[in-house]
Design a protein around this motif. Structure first.
Motif, short mmCIF file in Angstrom:
data_model
loop_
_atom_site.label_atom_id
_atom_site.label_comp_id
_atom_site.label_asym_id
_atom_site.label_seq_id
_atom_site.Cartn_x
_atom_site.Cartn_y
_atom_site.Cartn_z
N TYR A 109 22.05 39.87 -12.27
CA TYR A 109 21.08 40.03 -13.35
C TYR A 109 21.05 38.79 -14.24
O TYR A 109 19.98 38.34 -14.67
CB TYR A 109 21.39 41.26 -14.19
N LEU A 110 22.24 38.24 -14.53
CA LEU A 110 22.31 37.04 -15.35
C LEU A 110 21.63 35.86 -14.67
O LEU A 110 20.86 35.12 -15.28
CB LEU A 110 23.78 36.70 -15.67
N ARG A 111 21.87 35.71 -13.37
CA ARG A 111 21.25 34.62 -12.62
C ARG A 111 19.73 34.78 -12.61
O ARG A 111 18.98 33.82 -12.74
CB ARG A 111 21.80 34.61 -11.19
N THR A 112 19.28 36.02 -12.49
CA THR A 112 17.84 36.29 -12.53
C THR A 112 17.26 35.91 -13.88
O THR A 112 16.24 35.21 -13.95
CB THR A 112 17.57 37.79 -12.26
N ALA A 113 17.91 36.34 -14.94
CA ALA A 113 17.42 36.05 -16.29
C ALA A 113 17.46 34.55 -16.59
O ALA A 113 16.62 34.04 -17.32
CB ALA A 113 18.25 36.82 -17.32
N TRP A 114 18.44 33.87 -16.02
CA TRP A 114 18.53 32.41 -16.21
C TRP A 114 17.31 31.73 -15.61
O TRP A 114 16.74 30.83 -16.22
CB TRP A 114 19.81 31.91 -15.55
N ALA A 115 16.90 32.18 -14.45
CA ALA A 115 15.77 31.55 -13.75
C ALA A 115 14.42 32.06 -14.26
O ALA A 115 13.46 31.30 -14.32
CB ALA A 115 15.88 31.80 -12.25
N ALA A 116 14.35 33.35 -14.58
CA ALA A 116 13.08 33.96 -14.97
C ALA A 116 13.33 35.07 -15.98
O ALA A 116 13.45 36.25 -15.61
CB ALA A 116 12.37 34.51 -13.74
N PRO A 117 13.43 34.73 -17.26
CA PRO A 117 13.76 35.73 -18.28
C PRO A 117 12.86 36.96 -18.26
O PRO A 117 13.31 38.07 -18.55
CB PRO A 117 13.64 34.97 -19.60
N SER A 118 11.60 36.79 -17.93
CA SER A 118 10.69 37.96 -17.93
C SER A 118 11.04 38.96 -16.84
O SER A 118 10.66 40.13 -16.94
CB SER A 118 9.25 37.50 -17.80
N ALA A 119 11.77 38.54 -15.82
CA ALA A 119 12.13 39.44 -14.72
C ALA A 119 13.06 40.56 -15.18
O ALA A 119 13.10 41.61 -14.55
CB ALA A 119 12.76 38.67 -13.57
N LYS A 173 25.28 26.43 -24.70
CA LYS A 173 26.33 25.62 -24.07
C LYS A 173 25.73 24.45 -23.30
O LYS A 173 26.26 23.34 -23.33
CB LYS A 173 27.19 26.47 -23.14
N LEU A 174 24.63 24.70 -22.63
CA LEU A 174 23.96 23.64 -21.87
C LEU A 174 23.49 22.53 -22.81
O LEU A 174 23.72 21.34 -22.56
CB LEU A 174 22.78 24.22 -21.09
N ARG A 175 22.85 22.92 -23.91
CA ARG A 175 22.38 21.93 -24.89
C ARG A 175 23.54 21.14 -25.50
O ARG A 175 23.41 19.97 -25.82
CB ARG A 175 21.56 22.61 -25.99
N ALA A 176 24.68 21.80 -25.65
CA ALA A 176 25.85 21.14 -26.23
C ALA A 176 26.62 20.31 -25.20
O ALA A 176 27.62 19.67 -25.53
CB ALA A 176 26.78 22.19 -26.85
N GLY A 177 26.17 20.34 -23.97
CA GLY A 177 26.84 19.58 -22.91
C GLY A 177 28.10 20.25 -22.40
O GLY A 177 28.92 19.62 -21.73
N GLU A 178 28.27 21.53 -22.68
CA GLU A 178 29.46 22.26 -22.27
C GLU A 178 29.30 23.05 -20.97
O GLU A 178 30.28 23.60 -20.47
CB GLU A 178 29.88 23.22 -23.39
N LEU A 179 28.10 23.13 -20.49
CA LEU A 179 27.84 23.92 -19.27
C LEU A 179 27.71 22.98 -18.10
O LEU A 179 26.88 22.07 -18.11
CB LEU A 179 26.58 24.77 -19.43
N ARG A 180 28.52 23.16 -17.09
CA ARG A 180 28.53 22.26 -15.95
C ARG A 180 27.77 22.78 -14.73
O ARG A 180 27.45 22.03 -13.84
CB ARG A 180 29.98 21.96 -15.53
N GLU A 181 27.50 24.08 -14.72
CA GLU A 181 26.78 24.65 -13.58
C GLU A 181 26.03 25.90 -14.01
O GLU A 181 26.32 26.48 -15.05
CB GLU A 181 27.74 24.97 -12.43
N VAL A 182 25.09 26.28 -13.18
CA VAL A 182 24.31 27.49 -13.47
C VAL A 182 25.20 28.71 -13.27
O VAL A 182 26.25 28.61 -12.60
CB VAL A 182 23.06 27.58 -12.57
N PRO A 183 24.82 29.84 -13.84
CA PRO A 183 25.63 31.04 -13.65
C PRO A 183 25.81 31.36 -12.16
O PRO A 183 24.87 31.24 -11.37
CB PRO A 183 24.81 32.14 -14.33
N ALA A 184 27.00 31.73 -11.79
CA ALA A 184 27.32 32.06 -10.40
C ALA A 184 26.59 33.33 -9.98
O ALA A 184 26.36 34.22 -10.80
CB ALA A 184 28.81 32.23 -10.22
N LEU A 185 26.26 33.39 -8.73
CA LEU A 185 25.60 34.59 -8.21
C LEU A 185 26.64 35.51 -7.63
O LEU A 185 26.63 36.64 -7.61
CB LEU A 185 24.57 34.20 -7.14
#
Length: 172
Positions: A128-138, A160-172
């Motif tokens: 669900y998190l990965r879905t929302a990351w790619a398409a919040p309306s889903a 976290k991404l904007r702060a440079g703290e996120l290194r990868e997208v949420p795991a599926l």
């Protein structure tokens, strides 16, 4: 002479279109599968035939996949049918295969549903998190009680991404 030219044109057209015949057949099968699923989900299918109709939809979607190999739509229809017939483990397998060929929000959200049906709440939450990351309306298709927490988690990840703290997208 005109007749010969017409015959040649018809033959050439038939030869050019012949490779598309399996695709048209697959599209008809997929349309049938989707129509069956829609009737059952909307309650328009009599209860006595609903299970058989969902099983027929699964079969039609499986056969459609043979004529539409890279397409995610047959996998989506199959996953819905498999979840409806209480076969979430088979739905997970179908969805994992489809996602490996190309991730799409409609596939990942159904992966979450299938994982939830298996009792894998952590796996469902990741999907669900990965879905929302790619398409919040889903996430609008999720139960109201889940939507905001998933969207809040996406917002935290974006910070976290904007702060440079996120290194990868949420795991599926």
């Amino acid at each position: 002479m005109k007749l010969v030219v017409r015959i040649v044109v018809v033959i050439v057209a038939a030869l050019l279109l012949w490779p598309e015949v399996p695709r048209y057949r697959a599209e008809r099968l997929l349309a049938d599968a989707n129509a069956r699923l829609e009737r059952v989900l909307r309650g328009a299918e009599p209860a006595a035939t609903a299970v058989a109709s969902v099983q027929a939809a699964d079969d039609a979607a499986r056969r459609a996949a043979e004529g539409l190999p890279p397409e995610p739509r047959p996998a989506l229809a199959r996953s819905i049918a498999l979840i409806m017939t209480r076969q979430p483990d088979a739905a997970v397998a179908v969805l994992n295969d489809a996602i490996a060929r190309g991730e799409r929000p409609e596939l990942t959200i159904n992966l979450g549903r299938a994982r939830a049906a298996l009792g894998d709440e952590a796996g469902a939450r990741r999907a669900y998190l990965r879905t929302a990351w790619a398409a919040p309306s889903a996430v609008g298709t999720l139960p109201q009680s889940m939507r905001q927490s998933v969207l809040d988690e996406v917002a935290a990840l974006e910070a976290k991404l904007r702060a440079g703290e996120l290194r990868e997208v949420p795991a599926l």
